[in-house]
Motif scaffolding. Structure first.
Motif, PDB file in Angstrom:
ATOM      1  N   LEU A  13      -7.355   3.817  10.071  1.00  0.00           N
ATOM      2  CA  LEU A  13      -6.961   3.251   8.719  1.00  0.00           C
ATOM      3  C   LEU A  13      -5.717   3.736   8.202  1.00  0.00           C
ATOM      4  N   GLY A  14      -5.208   4.616   8.899  1.00  0.00           N
ATOM      5  CA  GLY A  14      -3.777   5.063   8.443  1.00  0.00           C
ATOM      6  C   GLY A  14      -3.854   5.764   7.028  1.00  0.00           C
ATOM      7  N   ASP A  15      -2.719   5.702   6.473  1.00  0.00           N
ATOM      8  CA  ASP A  15      -2.475   6.424   4.966  1.00  0.00           C
ATOM      9  C   ASP A  15      -3.136   5.383   4.048  1.00  0.00           C
ATOM     10  N   ILE A  16      -4.257   5.562   3.604  1.00  0.00           N
ATOM     11  CA  ILE A  16      -5.087   4.367   2.850  1.00  0.00           C
ATOM     12  C   ILE A  16      -4.630   4.817   1.430  1.00  0.00           C
ATOM     13  N   ARG A  21      -1.875   2.310  -2.967  1.00  0.00           N
ATOM     14  CA  ARG A  21      -0.846   2.564  -4.164  1.00  0.00           C
ATOM     15  C   ARG A  21       0.196   1.309  -4.077  1.00  0.00           C
ATOM     16  N   ASP A  22       0.578   0.883  -3.045  1.00  0.00           N
ATOM     17  CA  ASP A  22       1.444  -0.202  -2.676  1.00  0.00           C
ATOM     18  C   ASP A  22       1.014  -1.564  -2.586  1.00  0.00           C
TER      19      ASP A  22
END
Length: 73
Positions: A13-16, A21-22
């Motif tokens: 998922l990575g930095d969910i 946020r982005d």
């Protein structure tokens, strides 16, 4: 799930938090709508109340009575 499988999923998922946020606000709103998630900002406490309608995510429930497998003596 095993600890390793959970770790692999989180890594995939990575930095969910950064992704959310982005993300485009309209896209986030659509994802939240599909999940049945409602966020309400509470300005007096500067917090967000999250509510989810779990009935939208319920599938067919099946109950099994008795043994689910047979054993040989």
């Amino acid at each position: 799930m095993s600890r390793s499988e959970i770790n692999d999923l989180v890594q995939a998922l990575g930095d969910i938090a950064t992704v959310l946020r982005d993300a485009d606000p309209a896209d986030k709103a659509e994802v939240y709508r599909q999940l049945g998630l409602r966020l309400t900002y509470q300005p007096e406490t500067q917090t967000v109340r999250a509510e989810v309608d779990l009935s939208a995510h319920r599938g067919v429930m099946v109950r099994v009575r008795g043994a689910t497998s047979t054993t040989n003596p």
